[in-house]
Design a protein around this motif. Structure first.
Motif, PDB file in Angstrom:
ATOM      1  N   SER A 143     -16.342  14.105  35.350  1.00 10.51           N
ATOM      2  CA  SER A 143     -16.858  14.981  36.409  1.00 10.51           C
ATOM      3  C   SER A 143     -16.891  16.414  35.907  1.00 10.51           C
ATOM      4  N   PRO A 144     -18.009  17.126  36.077  1.00  7.00           N
ATOM      5  CA  PRO A 144     -18.074  18.514  35.624  1.00  7.00           C
ATOM      6  C   PRO A 144     -17.156  19.405  36.446  1.00  7.00           C
ATOM      7  N   GLY A 145     -16.655  20.477  35.805  1.00 10.16           N
ATOM      8  CA  GLY A 145     -15.855  21.465  36.522  1.00 10.16           C
ATOM      9  C   GLY A 145     -14.379  21.152  36.629  1.00 10.16           C
ATOM     10  N   VAL A 146     -13.871  20.149  35.872  1.00  9.27           N
ATOM     11  CA  VAL A 146     -12.447  19.806  35.957  1.00  9.27           C
ATOM     12  C   VAL A 146     -11.590  20.952  35.415  1.00  9.27           C
ATOM     13  N   THR A 147     -11.981  21.511  34.243  1.00  9.44           N
ATOM     14  CA  THR A 147     -11.283  22.662  33.688  1.00  9.44           C
ATOM     15  C   THR A 147     -11.853  23.922  34.317  1.00  9.44           C
ATOM     16  N   ARG A 148     -10.986  24.703  34.989  1.00  7.25           N
ATOM     17  CA  ARG A 148     -11.464  25.913  35.665  1.00  7.25           C
ATOM     18  C   ARG A 148     -10.896  27.190  35.060  1.00  7.25           C
ATOM     19  N   ASP A 149      -9.735  27.100  34.457  1.00  6.36           N
ATOM     20  CA  ASP A 149      -9.137  28.262  33.803  1.00  6.36           C
ATOM     21  C   ASP A 149      -8.978  27.906  32.334  1.00  6.36           C
ATOM     22  N   TYR A 150      -8.779  28.904  31.483  1.00  8.47           N
ATOM     23  CA  TYR A 150      -8.606  28.547  30.077  1.00  8.47           C
ATOM     24  C   TYR A 150      -7.145  28.221  29.798  1.00  8.47           C
ATOM     25  N   ILE A 151      -6.928  27.291  28.848  1.00  2.32           N
ATOM     26  CA  ILE A 151      -5.607  26.785  28.494  1.00  2.32           C
ATOM     27  C   ILE A 151      -5.386  27.049  27.011  1.00  2.32           C
ATOM     28  N   THR A 152      -4.185  27.457  26.639  1.00  2.00           N
ATOM     29  CA  THR A 152      -3.887  27.680  25.225  1.00  2.00           C
ATOM     30  C   THR A 152      -2.760  26.756  24.773  1.00  2.00           C
ATOM     31  N   HIS A 153      -2.833  26.350  23.510  1.00  2.00           N
ATOM     32  CA  HIS A 153      -1.797  25.493  22.930  1.00  2.00           C
ATOM     33  C   HIS A 153      -1.929  25.573  21.416  1.00  2.00           C
ATOM     34  N   VAL A 154      -0.863  25.194  20.714  1.00  2.00           N
ATOM     35  CA  VAL A 154      -0.905  25.172  19.254  1.00  2.00           C
ATOM     36  C   VAL A 154      -1.685  23.940  18.799  1.00  2.00           C
ATOM     37  N   GLY A 155      -2.708  24.161  17.987  1.00  2.99           N
ATOM     38  CA  GLY A 155      -3.497  23.062  17.426  1.00  2.99           C
ATOM     39  C   GLY A 155      -3.173  22.859  15.959  1.00  2.99           C
ATOM     40  N   LYS A 156      -3.369  21.618  15.486  1.00  5.65           N
ATOM     41  CA  LYS A 156      -3.121  21.307  14.075  1.00  5.65           C
ATOM     42  C   LYS A 156      -4.255  20.465  13.527  1.00  5.65           C
ATOM     43  N   LEU A 157      -4.674  20.780  12.311  1.00  9.78           N
ATOM     44  CA  LEU A 157      -5.673  19.980  11.601  1.00  9.78           C
ATOM     45  C   LEU A 157      -5.226  19.881  10.158  1.00  9.78           C
ATOM     46  N   PHE A 158      -4.689  18.717   9.803  1.00  9.10           N
ATOM     47  CA  PHE A 158      -4.067  18.508   8.501  1.00  9.10           C
ATOM     48  C   PHE A 158      -2.964  19.558   8.305  1.00  9.10           C
ATOM     49  N   ASP A 159      -3.114  20.470   7.325  1.00  7.23           N
ATOM     50  CA  ASP A 159      -2.068  21.456   7.073  1.00  7.23           C
ATOM     51  C   ASP A 159      -2.271  22.754   7.840  1.00  7.23           C
ATOM     52  N   LEU A 160      -3.364  22.854   8.575  1.00  9.85           N
ATOM     53  CA  LEU A 160      -3.668  24.101   9.276  1.00  9.85           C
ATOM     54  C   LEU A 160      -3.028  24.109  10.662  1.00  9.85           C
ATOM     55  N   GLU A 161      -2.515  25.262  11.049  1.00 13.96           N
ATOM     56  CA  GLU A 161      -1.945  25.422  12.383  1.00 13.96           C
ATOM     57  C   GLU A 161      -2.525  26.694  12.989  1.00 13.96           C
ATOM     58  N   PHE A 162      -2.943  26.614  14.244  1.00 10.45           N
ATOM     59  CA  PHE A 162      -3.642  27.731  14.866  1.00 10.45           C
ATOM     60  C   PHE A 162      -3.438  27.678  16.378  1.00 10.45           C
ATOM     61  N   LYS A 207      -7.013  13.964  -6.539  1.00  4.80           N
ATOM     62  CA  LYS A 207      -7.521  15.046  -7.394  1.00  4.80           C
ATOM     63  C   LYS A 207      -6.436  16.079  -7.681  1.00  4.80           C
ATOM     64  N   TYR A 208      -5.792  16.540  -6.615  1.00  2.00           N
ATOM     65  CA  TYR A 208      -4.697  17.501  -6.780  1.00  2.00           C
ATOM     66  C   TYR A 208      -3.886  17.572  -5.490  1.00  2.00           C
ATOM     67  N   VAL A 209      -2.785  18.318  -5.550  1.00  2.00           N
ATOM     68  CA  VAL A 209      -1.892  18.438  -4.397  1.00  2.00           C
ATOM     69  C   VAL A 209      -1.467  19.889  -4.254  1.00  2.00           C
ATOM     70  N   LYS A 210      -1.254  20.311  -3.014  1.00  2.00           N
ATOM     71  CA  LYS A 210      -0.692  21.643  -2.782  1.00  2.00           C
ATOM     72  C   LYS A 210       0.241  21.568  -1.579  1.00  2.00           C
ATOM     73  N   GLN A 211       1.208  22.473  -1.546  1.00  2.00           N
ATOM     74  CA  GLN A 211       2.065  22.563  -0.361  1.00  2.00           C
ATOM     75  C   GLN A 211       1.390  23.485   0.629  1.00  2.00           C
ATOM     76  N   SER A 212       1.219  23.003   1.847  1.00  2.00           N
ATOM     77  CA  SER A 212       0.459  23.762   2.833  1.00  2.00           C
ATOM     78  C   SER A 212       1.327  24.562   3.785  1.00  2.00           C
ATOM     79  N   SER A 213       2.581  24.144   3.979  1.00  2.00           N
ATOM     80  CA  SER A 213       3.457  24.892   4.891  1.00  2.00           C
ATOM     81  C   SER A 213       4.906  24.505   4.630  1.00  2.00           C
ATOM     82  N   ILE A 214       5.805  25.259   5.254  1.00  2.00           N
ATOM     83  CA  ILE A 214       7.238  24.970   5.172  1.00  2.00           C
ATOM     84  C   ILE A 214       7.753  24.619   6.564  1.00  2.00           C
TER      85      ILE A 214
END
Length: 453
Positions: A32-51, A394-401
């Protein structure tokens, strides 16, 4: 933290993208359209990225200019103004609407970095790449958020953007280094079921009675924070309310205690999970352990009341077996055994805590990691993944601690499952090579793309 807003007209799948990147159902998903009415924030993760991720209300052009629609548009624009990057989402199963075109025009005027995500691409597509170019954001990334299809392509685009911002921020931090105090407080919370000895342990560490101690479960109903200095480290010590099963939470004040304990985990760096030697690693202990681990906290299991154990060697073997079976992500962790009321030495406890905390923040140079990888794979028979394709790293790197997280770049798309035995092999080898015992580590696999192809 790098900040991304997800925008677009109603019902294009913004909240699904948001939930998949947050790895939990934070935003309500509904056709149903209009379910989200205000904006919501949260920590997102994509592989080693955090935002930081922002889910916004669907944009609606209609002639109805009531206060709610105006407020929704204002909230969306306010969220956009604060972000580093915009995900502009459209539905590939329908033609571009007036809302899509109008909204795209407004966004282009902001001169914000924008990535066009063409969602719901797993089914029949109406929109082509040529039609999507009309929106003025360059080529779209075709995704199917429900199945996380195309997320690898999103990673390839946003990773260099985030790296660039990080380098700029680090340069600013270096310039201001002299203005900042050279000390870091470690926040340590003590959690567990009611009446396992958390408050007794807390008081013994302090050397005086700060938390109320009683045999009646649920005596501590708020978390207590106390600053201490131990082995030249400044520490915020947090005692929490005992967390009981929801079915036994009757009073409103008890429900508040549960929430307070959960919030204590969130503000901690290290979580001491205290368990009663007479009933360790029960269901509620495991729930708390997994909650701390999901939030990337350093979890240290403590078995209290060891003076009540008859055959100590046999008991330790049983606990070790149960952890490997029920908490395999920390199977190598060292369990601490204490008796908070008898011969307790807080310095010995904190020597181990601080040692693990320093290990949790280990950063291994990329050159050393790839030397290890070459040596390790030289004698390893790489698995066949699909269609007679041999897996290549191919190779490896450390992305975070905290926890140490490693990203392995491979020759196959991440939708294909990498053999679990190979993942375990790499994890064990990493632990042995770099001494990462007693802490959880994470490894992720991602397709290695040739940027010049």
């Amino acid at each position: 933290m790098f900040k991304i807003a997800i925008i677009g007209r109603e019902n294009v799948g913004k909240s699904t993208i948001f939930n998949k990147l947050c790895q939990k159902d934070v935003s309500i998903v509904n056709d149903s359209p209009g379910v989200t009415r205000d904006y919501i924030t949260h920590v997102g993760k994509l592989f080693d990225l955090e935002f930081e991720l922002v889910d916004t209300a669907g944009w609606y052009l209609g002639k109805d200019k009531n206060n709610l629609n105006v407020q929704i548009k204002n909230n969306t624009m306010a969220a956009i103004n604060e972000v580093d990057l915009i995900f502009f989402v459209v539905d590939v199963r329908t033609y571009l609407s007036d809302e899509d075109v109008f909204f795209a025009k407004k966004i282009r005027k902001l001169n914000k970095k924008t990535i066009l995500l063409a969602n719901k691409a797993e089914s029949k597509r109406v929109l082509t790449q040529d039609e999507l170019l009309r929106l003025g954001f360059g080529e779209a990334i075709f995704i199917a958020a429900e199945h996380k299809m195309g997320f690898n392509d999103i990673y390839q685009v946003i990773s260099p953007m985030m790296e660039q911002k990080l380098q700029i921020q680090e340069a600013k931090d270096d310039d201001n280094l002299e203005d900042r105090p050279n000390e870091r407080q470690i926040s340590i919370s003590i959690i567990g079921r009611p009446n396992v000895g958390k408050s007794t342990l807390f008081n013994e560490i302090l050397g005086f009675e700060r938390s109320l101690v009683s045999d009646m479960a649920g005596t501590t109903r708020d978390h207590v924070i106390y600053e201490i200095e131990m082995l030249d480290n400044k520490i915020n010590l947090i005692d929490t309310a005992g967390v009981r099963r929801k079915g036994k939470v009757y009073e409103e004040i008890e429900e508040l205690s549960v929430k307070k304990a959960m919030s204590a985990i969130r503000i901690s760096d290290v979580v001491l999970l205290v368990m009663d030697s007479q009933a360790a690693l029960e269901k509620q202990d495991l729930i708390l352990a997994n909650l701390a681990l999901k939030q990337n906290k350093l979890l240290i299991p403590i078995i209290n009341k060891q003076d009540l154990i008859n055959n100590f060697a046999e008991f330790k073997d049983e606990i070790s077996y149960l952890i490997k079976k029920k908490l395999p992500q920390i199977k190598d962790v060292k369990v601490l055994y204490t008796s908070a009321q008898k011969n307790f030495n807080p310095k010995l406890l904190f020597e181990w805590i601080i040692k693990l905390w320093q290990l949790y923040q280990t950063k291994i140079p990329t050159s050393k990691l790839n030397d290890w990888l070459s040596k390790t794979l030289a004698t390893y028979s790489m698995p066949i993944v699909k269609n007679n394709t041999k897996l290549k790293v191919k190779y490896v790197k450390q992305s975070s601690i905290a926890p140490p997280t490693f990203l392995f770049f491979i020759n196959i798309a991440t939708q294909l499952t990498v053999n679990k035995n190979f993942e375990i092999f790499l994890t064990n080898s990493l632990r042995k090579e770099f001494g990462l015992y007693g802490i959880p580590i994470q490894i992720n696999f991602i397709l290695n793309k040739n940027p010049f192809a």
